[in-house]
Design a protein around this motif. Sequence first.
Motif, PDB file in Angstrom:
ATOM      1  N   ALA A 136       0.833  -1.197   0.000  1.00 33.16           N
ATOM      2  CA  ALA A 136       0.000   0.000   0.000  1.00 33.16           C
ATOM      3  C   ALA A 136       0.870   1.250   0.000  1.00 33.16           C
ATOM      4  O   ALA A 136       0.559   2.238  -0.682  1.00 33.16           O
ATOM      5  N   ALA A 137       1.955   1.225   0.746  1.00 34.79           N
ATOM      6  CA  ALA A 137       2.842   2.385   0.810  1.00 34.79           C
ATOM      7  C   ALA A 137       3.396   2.735  -0.563  1.00 34.79           C
ATOM      8  O   ALA A 137       3.403   3.906  -0.978  1.00 34.79           O
ATOM      9  N   GLU A 138       3.859   1.718  -1.294  1.00 33.44           N
ATOM     10  CA  GLU A 138       4.426   1.970  -2.615  1.00 33.44           C
ATOM     11  C   GLU A 138       3.358   2.448  -3.590  1.00 33.44           C
ATOM     12  O   GLU A 138       3.574   3.382  -4.363  1.00 33.44           O
ATOM     13  N   TRP A 139       2.182   1.825  -3.574  1.00 29.31           N
ATOM     14  CA  TRP A 139       1.122   2.191  -4.515  1.00 29.31           C
ATOM     15  C   TRP A 139       0.644   3.619  -4.259  1.00 29.31           C
ATOM     16  O   TRP A 139       0.452   4.405  -5.191  1.00 29.31           O
ATOM     17  N   ILE A 140       0.446   3.968  -3.013  1.00 27.40           N
ATOM     18  CA  ILE A 140      -0.047   5.309  -2.682  1.00 27.40           C
ATOM     19  C   ILE A 140       0.977   6.365  -3.081  1.00 27.40           C
ATOM     20  O   ILE A 140       0.642   7.398  -3.673  1.00 27.40           O
ATOM     21  N   ARG A 141       2.230   6.130  -2.756  1.00 22.82           N
ATOM     22  CA  ARG A 141       3.253   7.102  -3.137  1.00 22.82           C
ATOM     23  C   ARG A 141       3.323   7.266  -4.654  1.00 22.82           C
ATOM     24  O   ARG A 141       3.524   8.370  -5.152  1.00 22.82           O
ATOM     25  N   ARG A 142       3.135   6.173  -5.384  1.00 25.61           N
ATOM     26  CA  ARG A 142       3.228   6.214  -6.836  1.00 25.61           C
ATOM     27  C   ARG A 142       2.012   6.900  -7.459  1.00 25.61           C
ATOM     28  O   ARG A 142       2.143   7.666  -8.425  1.00 25.61           O
ATOM     29  N   HIS A 143       0.805   6.650  -6.928  1.00 21.43           N
ATOM     30  CA  HIS A 143      -0.417   7.112  -7.582  1.00 21.43           C
ATOM     31  C   HIS A 143      -1.073   8.312  -6.913  1.00 21.43           C
ATOM     32  O   HIS A 143      -1.840   9.034  -7.556  1.00 21.43           O
ATOM     33  N   GLN A 144      -0.804   8.538  -5.622  1.00 23.98           N
ATOM     34  CA  GLN A 144      -1.413   9.672  -4.934  1.00 23.98           C
ATOM     35  C   GLN A 144      -0.385  10.684  -4.453  1.00 23.98           C
ATOM     36  O   GLN A 144      -0.755  11.816  -4.142  1.00 23.98           O
ATOM     37  N   GLY A 145       0.864  10.281  -4.383  1.00 26.97           N
ATOM     38  CA  GLY A 145       1.913  11.211  -4.015  1.00 26.97           C
ATOM     39  C   GLY A 145       2.375  11.072  -2.575  1.00 26.97           C
ATOM     40  O   GLY A 145       1.696  10.507  -1.724  1.00 26.97           O
ATOM     41  N   GLU A 146       3.549  11.600  -2.323  1.00 26.03           N
ATOM     42  CA  GLU A 146       4.163  11.510  -0.998  1.00 26.03           C
ATOM     43  C   GLU A 146       3.335  12.230   0.060  1.00 26.03           C
ATOM     44  O   GLU A 146       3.246  11.784   1.205  1.00 26.03           O
ATOM     45  N   GLN A 147       2.696  13.335  -0.322  1.00 19.29           N
ATOM     46  CA  GLN A 147       1.912  14.083   0.655  1.00 19.29           C
ATOM     47  C   GLN A 147       0.700  13.287   1.129  1.00 19.29           C
ATOM     48  O   GLN A 147       0.350  13.313   2.312  1.00 19.29           O
ATOM     49  N   ALA A 148       0.049  12.598   0.209  1.00 21.07           N
ATOM     50  CA  ALA A 148      -1.104  11.775   0.598  1.00 21.07           C
ATOM     51  C   ALA A 148      -0.666  10.677   1.558  1.00 21.07           C
ATOM     52  O   ALA A 148      -1.400  10.322   2.494  1.00 21.07           O
ATOM     53  N   TRP A 149       0.527  10.132   1.331  1.00 25.98           N
ATOM     54  CA  TRP A 149       1.040   9.117   2.245  1.00 25.98           C
ATOM     55  C   TRP A 149       1.340   9.720   3.616  1.00 25.98           C
ATOM     56  O   TRP A 149       0.942   9.179   4.653  1.00 25.98           O
ATOM     57  N   LYS A 150       2.010  10.870   3.644  1.00 22.05           N
ATOM     58  CA  LYS A 150       2.423  11.465   4.916  1.00 22.05           C
ATOM     59  C   LYS A 150       1.243  12.001   5.723  1.00 22.05           C
ATOM     60  O   LYS A 150       1.221  11.889   6.952  1.00 22.05           O
ATOM     61  N   ILE A 151       0.258  12.559   5.029  1.00 22.20           N
ATOM     62  CA  ILE A 151      -0.826  13.255   5.723  1.00 22.20           C
ATOM     63  C   ILE A 151      -1.983  12.329   6.072  1.00 22.20           C
ATOM     64  O   ILE A 151      -2.617  12.478   7.119  1.00 22.20           O
ATOM     65  N   ILE A 152      -2.266  11.350   5.185  1.00 25.23           N
ATOM     66  CA  ILE A 152      -3.450  10.511   5.372  1.00 25.23           C
ATOM     67  C   ILE A 152      -3.078   9.061   5.652  1.00 25.23           C
ATOM     68  O   ILE A 152      -3.217   8.557   6.768  1.00 25.23           O
ATOM     69  N   TRP A 153      -2.597   8.367   4.622  1.00 29.08           N
ATOM     70  CA  TRP A 153      -2.512   6.904   4.696  1.00 29.08           C
ATOM     71  C   TRP A 153      -1.404   6.410   5.599  1.00 29.08           C
ATOM     72  O   TRP A 153      -1.588   5.423   6.312  1.00 29.08           O
ATOM     73  N   GLY A 154      -0.255   7.066   5.565  1.00 30.35           N
ATOM     74  CA  GLY A 154       0.840   6.610   6.415  1.00 30.35           C
ATOM     75  C   GLY A 154       0.464   6.600   7.888  1.00 30.35           C
ATOM     76  O   GLY A 154       0.583   5.557   8.557  1.00 30.35           O
ATOM     77  N   PRO A 155      -0.010   7.718   8.436  1.00 35.17           N
ATOM     78  CA  PRO A 155      -0.407   7.713   9.849  1.00 35.17           C
ATOM     79  C   PRO A 155      -1.503   6.701  10.167  1.00 35.17           C
ATOM     80  O   PRO A 155      -1.465   6.054  11.224  1.00 35.17           O
ATOM     81  N   LEU A 156      -2.484   6.553   9.258  1.00 34.01           N
ATOM     82  CA  LEU A 156      -3.560   5.591   9.514  1.00 34.01           C
ATOM     83  C   LEU A 156      -3.031   4.160   9.560  1.00 34.01           C
ATOM     84  O   LEU A 156      -3.414   3.364  10.427  1.00 34.01           O
ATOM     85  N   LEU A 157      -2.149   3.824   8.621  1.00 31.38           N
ATOM     86  CA  LEU A 157      -1.616   2.457   8.587  1.00 31.38           C
ATOM     87  C   LEU A 157      -0.656   2.208   9.749  1.00 31.38           C
ATOM     88  O   LEU A 157      -0.628   1.109  10.309  1.00 31.38           O
ATOM     89  N   TYR A 158       0.122   3.220  10.121  1.00 33.35           N
ATOM     90  CA  TYR A 158       1.010   3.043  11.271  1.00 33.35           C
ATOM     91  C   TYR A 158       0.211   2.915  12.568  1.00 33.35           C
ATOM     92  O   TYR A 158       0.601   2.168  13.471  1.00 33.35           O
ATOM     93  N   GLN A 159      -0.915   3.633  12.666  1.00 31.12           N
ATOM     94  CA  GLN A 159      -1.765   3.469  13.838  1.00 31.12           C
ATOM     95  C   GLN A 159      -2.282   2.043  13.944  1.00 31.12           C
ATOM     96  O   GLN A 159      -2.445   1.504  15.044  1.00 31.12           O
ATOM     97  N   LYS A 160      -2.543   1.412  12.803  1.00 32.29           N
ATOM     98  CA  LYS A 160      -3.174   0.092  12.817  1.00 32.29           C
ATOM     99  C   LYS A 160      -2.165  -1.052  12.833  1.00 32.29           C
ATOM    100  O   LYS A 160      -2.410  -2.098  13.449  1.00 32.29           O
ATOM    101  N   PHE A 161      -1.036  -0.870  12.159  1.00 31.02           N
ATOM    102  CA  PHE A 161      -0.106  -1.990  11.977  1.00 31.02           C
ATOM    103  C   PHE A 161       1.292  -1.735  12.542  1.00 31.02           C
ATOM    104  O   PHE A 161       2.180  -2.573  12.367  1.00 31.02           O
ATOM    105  N   ALA A 162       1.499  -0.598  13.165  1.00 35.26           N
ATOM    106  CA  ALA A 162       2.775  -0.281  13.810  1.00 35.26           C
ATOM    107  C   ALA A 162       3.942  -0.515  12.854  1.00 35.26           C
ATOM    108  O   ALA A 162       3.918  -0.019  11.721  1.00 35.26           O
ATOM    109  N   GLU A 163       4.935  -1.275  13.292  1.00 35.28           N
ATOM    110  CA  GLU A 163       6.144  -1.449  12.494  1.00 35.28           C
ATOM    111  C   GLU A 163       5.914  -2.221  11.200  1.00 35.28           C
ATOM    112  O   GLU A 163       6.778  -2.248  10.324  1.00 35.28           O
ATOM    113  N   MET A 164       4.739  -2.856  11.049  1.00 37.03           N
ATOM    114  CA  MET A 164       4.444  -3.593   9.819  1.00 37.03           C
ATOM    115  C   MET A 164       3.640  -2.760   8.815  1.00 37.03           C
ATOM    116  O   MET A 164       3.204  -3.276   7.784  1.00 37.03           O
TER     117      MET A 164
END
Length: 441
Positions: A136-164
């Motif tokens: 998901a990290a690679e796909w989002i960065r490729r198709h939605q951009g680094e900002q979408a990962w940093k602001i939305i998806w990255g924090p949400l996924l880290y909240q749910k899956f921690a180091e994974m």
Amino acid sequence: MKDVVVIGAGLSGLTAALRLAQAGICPLVFERHSKPGGLARTLRIADEPIEAFYHHLFTTDTAYIDLATELGLANRIEWLPSRMGIFTADRMWDFGTPLSLLKFHPLPWPDKLRFVLSTLRLQRTQDPTEFEQITAAEWIRRHQGEQAWKIIWGPLLYQKFAEMAEDVAMVWLWRKLSLRGRSRSVSGMGERLGYMKGSFAVLVDRLTDRIRELGGEINLQDPVRRLDRQPDGSFTVTTAGGKTTVGKVLAAVPVPDYLEIAGHLLEAADRSNLQTLRATGAICTLLELDHSLTPYYWLNIADSSLPFGGLIEHSNYIDRSRYGGTHLVYISNYLFPDHPLFRAPKSEVMEAYLPGLKRVNRNFRKSWIRKIHHFRAEYAQPVVTLGYRKRIPATQTPVDGLFLCCMAQIYPEDRGQNYAVIYGEQAAQRMLEEFPEPAAL
């Protein structure tokens, strides 16, 4: 000798038991808890039942709706409006609709356009295979951009899956967004979600009553300790209450429980595969409050500095008059079992949460809290990684007569009442194929 033992009276185990009983195979169900329902078990607030872990239905949850209809409960499902938000950049924002995205200032305009177009593509794609070998990290960065990962998806996924978080396959996120999109478009009701009047325990109770009417047995507070295979192919099921001999067994329990009960019956390779299927646990804290905490039913926390991942204000969805006028907020937190908060007492958990609640709502005061309910689930969220499909355990295990129905098999979904019904029915059907056809009269 009993025909079938079902281990676990969660929704999948009960659904399987119903289908077996309807086919004339009277099951004996063992459940460790004092109430059936698994993650759908309830407590009472102002004499109204409410789930220990938050639940709702999408309009696409047709298996659950069909079962409710069969049991005469379809008219108990209420389709009610909901509102979703996100906490990021130190404030709450509306989120989940095109208009709310236009007003979502943390994401720059070019990234908003990429976000919309890529999300529409995800919702319209039917074949999951292209998302199975990319994270998901690679796909989002490729198709939605680094900002979408940093602001939305990255924090949400880290909240749910921690180091994974960066190991999660895109197929998992694709399915989440695909289901939500199809629910909206099919319903014609915007952001409405389904809830059963009287709680989802109404269906659990009707299931247990029907199973017993058909000759099945349900033993509560009687956990299965061990499963042994006998030379004649039967099984001895050892529970807290004694031993039972049975022809076939369905383990409708989480993978760790299955390994503890029956792992010694498996070959080393099968046991190793199951042991490497990771999953997070969850702690869920339900607050009774004097005041509303947020304007949303569902507030995603996209801020890794906060100690929880979501705030689900049930009383912004279901009228609080049912619960004596109290405001009800679930604090959702997915954690691996080695996290310090996972087994901490609720007082310690709440002390960790209070500063975060104050950040979400600056007016919040500890004095708002009337009562705290705290629950823990050891196995709540499978971690779907690259190549997961090849590692899914089969319903028919390598041990003849032993069947498995668990959250780790639900793919590319991962959990939910609808899928508990689907996989419970599939497990029962697979078991029934092993029984001889009744002789013609």
